[in-house]
Design a protein around this motif. Structure first.
Motif, mmCIF file in Angstrom:
data_model
loop_
_atom_site.group_PDB
_atom_site.id
_atom_site.type_symbol
_atom_site.label_atom_id
_atom_site.label_comp_id
_atom_site.label_asym_id
_atom_site.label_seq_id
_atom_site.Cartn_x
_atom_site.Cartn_y
_atom_site.Cartn_z
ATOM 1 N N THR A 111 0.835 -1.211 0.000
ATOM 2 C CA THR A 111 0.000 0.000 0.000
ATOM 3 C C THR A 111 0.864 1.253 0.000
ATOM 4 N N ASP A 112 2.085 1.159 0.542
ATOM 5 C CA ASP A 112 2.990 2.313 0.472
ATOM 6 C C ASP A 112 3.213 2.727 -0.975
ATOM 7 N N ALA A 113 3.437 1.747 -1.846
ATOM 8 C CA ALA A 113 3.684 2.045 -3.256
ATOM 9 C C ALA A 113 2.433 2.574 -3.940
ATOM 10 N N VAL A 114 1.276 2.063 -3.561
ATOM 11 C CA VAL A 114 0.014 2.539 -4.136
ATOM 12 C C VAL A 114 -0.205 4.008 -3.779
ATOM 13 N N VAL A 115 -0.026 4.328 -2.521
ATOM 14 C CA VAL A 115 -0.229 5.708 -2.066
ATOM 15 C C VAL A 115 0.769 6.659 -2.723
ATOM 16 N N ALA A 116 2.017 6.226 -2.835
ATOM 17 C CA ALA A 116 3.035 7.073 -3.473
ATOM 18 C C ALA A 116 2.668 7.386 -4.918
ATOM 19 N N ALA A 117 2.036 6.443 -5.616
ATOM 20 C CA ALA A 117 1.618 6.683 -6.994
ATOM 21 C C ALA A 117 0.376 7.557 -7.069
ATOM 22 N N GLU B 185 -0.710 9.943 -4.871
ATOM 23 C CA GLU B 185 -0.609 11.321 -4.364
ATOM 24 C C GLU B 185 -0.391 12.361 -5.472
ATOM 25 N N PRO B 186 0.537 12.164 -6.413
ATOM 26 C CA PRO B 186 0.699 13.176 -7.466
ATOM 27 C C PRO B 186 -0.538 13.311 -8.353
ATOM 28 N N VAL B 187 -1.262 12.211 -8.566
ATOM 29 C CA VAL B 187 -2.484 12.279 -9.371
ATOM 30 C C VAL B 187 -3.538 13.110 -8.657
ATOM 31 N N VAL B 188 -3.662 12.910 -7.345
ATOM 32 C CA VAL B 188 -4.628 13.690 -6.569
ATOM 33 C C VAL B 188 -4.312 15.172 -6.649
ATOM 34 N N GLU B 189 -3.045 15.532 -6.467
ATOM 35 C CA GLU B 189 -2.673 16.943 -6.475
ATOM 36 C C GLU B 189 -2.905 17.567 -7.850
ATOM 37 N N TRP B 190 -2.535 16.854 -8.908
ATOM 38 C CA TRP B 190 -2.800 17.345 -10.265
ATOM 39 C C TRP B 190 -4.295 17.521 -10.488
ATOM 40 N N LEU B 191 -5.079 16.551 -10.008
ATOM 41 C CA LEU B 191 -6.519 16.578 -10.241
ATOM 42 C C LEU B 191 -7.189 17.721 -9.481
ATOM 43 N N ARG B 192 -6.687 18.028 -8.296
ATOM 44 C CA ARG B 192 -7.268 19.146 -7.539
ATOM 45 C C ARG B 192 -7.167 20.442 -8.347
ATOM 46 N N ASP B 193 -6.036 20.663 -8.974
ATOM 47 C CA ASP B 193 -5.858 21.867 -9.782
ATOM 48 C C ASP B 193 -6.694 21.813 -11.055
ATOM 49 N N GLU B 194 -6.707 20.665 -11.692
ATOM 50 C CA GLU B 194 -7.351 20.548 -12.994
ATOM 51 C C GLU B 194 -8.865 20.531 -12.902
ATOM 52 N N SER B 195 -9.398 20.014 -11.807
ATOM 53 C CA SER B 195 -10.847 19.816 -11.708
ATOM 54 C C SER B 195 -11.637 21.118 -11.643
ATOM 55 N N VAL B 196 -10.974 22.195 -11.277
ATOM 56 C CA VAL B 196 -11.670 23.459 -11.036
ATOM 57 C C VAL B 196 -12.479 23.910 -12.243
ATOM 58 N N ASP C 243 -3.065 -1.108 8.737
ATOM 59 C CA ASP C 243 -2.079 -0.745 7.731
ATOM 60 C C ASP C 243 -1.565 0.675 8.002
ATOM 61 N N ALA C 244 -0.277 0.878 7.799
ATOM 62 C CA ALA C 244 0.312 2.194 8.046
ATOM 63 C C ALA C 244 -0.300 3.276 7.167
ATOM 64 N N GLN C 245 -0.870 2.871 6.020
ATOM 65 C CA GLN C 245 -1.461 3.835 5.088
ATOM 66 C C GLN C 245 -2.988 3.877 5.190
ATOM 67 N N ALA C 246 -3.558 3.249 6.200
ATOM 68 C CA ALA C 246 -5.021 3.152 6.284
ATOM 69 C C ALA C 246 -5.701 4.519 6.280
ATOM 70 N N ASP C 247 -5.058 5.516 6.908
ATOM 71 C CA ASP C 247 -5.681 6.838 6.996
ATOM 72 C C ASP C 247 -5.779 7.538 5.648
ATOM 73 N N PHE C 248 -5.036 7.063 4.654
ATOM 74 C CA PHE C 248 -5.102 7.665 3.317
ATOM 75 C C PHE C 248 -6.437 7.350 2.646
ATOM 76 N N PHE C 249 -7.049 6.248 3.040
ATOM 77 C CA PHE C 249 -8.274 5.769 2.395
ATOM 78 C C PHE C 249 -9.484 6.174 3.245
ATOM 79 N N HIS C 250 -10.256 7.117 2.744
ATOM 80 C CA HIS C 250 -11.379 7.655 3.508
ATOM 81 C C HIS C 250 -12.662 6.886 3.182
ATOM 82 N N ASP C 251 -12.604 5.592 3.455
ATOM 83 C CA ASP C 251 -13.748 4.739 3.107
ATOM 84 C C ASP C 251 -14.994 5.066 3.915
ATOM 85 N N ALA C 252 -14.832 5.590 5.120
ATOM 86 C CA ALA C 252 -16.000 5.921 5.940
ATOM 87 C C ALA C 252 -16.894 6.935 5.227
#
Length: 214
Positions: free
Chosen positions: A74-80, A82-93, A138-147
């Motif tokens: 999951t560390d590798a998944v999150v690392a991949a 994060e940049p997509v999320v940041e790009w998408l935040r800017d682009e989605s506007v 999982d150390a990355q569990a907080d990255f996933f806001h499934d709730a």
């Protein structure tokens, strides 16, 4: 500062404002041009952006490394993601809707981005792929806001061949269970497609996209 992903578009910058956006996330060992070819068979009124995965894999690219049994961290998944999320935040506007369309490993990325930033993504189209399992400890569990998605399920289209030879049954089963709790999913099976996409399926995806944006 994270490096922005490499992205190709189907249209010019001046034509994107006010359009729904479909972000195309390719599979393991492929490249951004692969799924962009599908845009020619999808609704013309949308903007399509195909994102290249960050790591080399054979002749193409991977979002995160896969072991021989298709396991990953999951560390590798999150690392991949994060940049997509940041790009998408800017682009989605400038767009009316944001839909993520991922094939195979790209579906894992699409759902991961949506799970991290559910307010940013209107829907996910997953083709012949899977959802990333994450244990509570999982150390990355907080990255996933499934709730948040249990409260407001994610609109999804999930297309696959039940005889897909690539995605392990355990991953398919987990994905189905996850969707029951976190998604408003349209699930369609396509026979004799294998680990691929059929013209009929793309037709259904086009119908789903049109219905989604009204």
């Amino acid at each position: 500062m994270q490096q922005a992903p490499h992205v190709i578009w189907n249209n010019d910058p001046d034509d994107r404002a006010g359009t729904p956006l479909v972000v195309l996330l390719h599979g393991y060992g492929s490249h951004e041009g692969d799924l962009m070819a599908l845009s020619e068979s999808l609704p013309e009124s949308f903007s399509y952006a195909a994102v290249r995965a960050p790591q080399r894999a054979g002749m193409g690219f991977q979002w995160f490394p896969l072991a021989g049994d298709l396991s990953f961290t999951t560390d590798a998944v999150v690392a991949a993601a994060e940049p997509v999320v940041e790009w998408l935040r800017d682009e989605s506007v400038q767009h009316t809707h944001v839909i993520l369309l991922g094939f195979s490993q790209g579906m894992a990325m699409a759902t991961t981005v949506a799970r991290h930033a559910p307010g940013l993504v209107d829907a996910v189209v997953g083709l012949s792929g899977f959802v990333v399992p994450v244990a509570d400890d999982d150390a990355q569990a907080d990255f996933f806001h499934d709730a948040a998605l249990r409260e407001q399920p994610l609109p999804m289209f999930w297309g696959r061949d039940p005889e897909d030879p690539v995605i392990p049954p355990a991953m398919v089963d987990f994905s189905a269970e996850w969707m029951q709790q976190h998604a408003d999913a349209t699930k369609v099976q396509y026979r004799n497609v294998g680990h691929g996409v059929s013209p009929q399926e793309i037709g259904h995806v086009g119908e789903y996209l049109r219905a989604l944006v009204g």
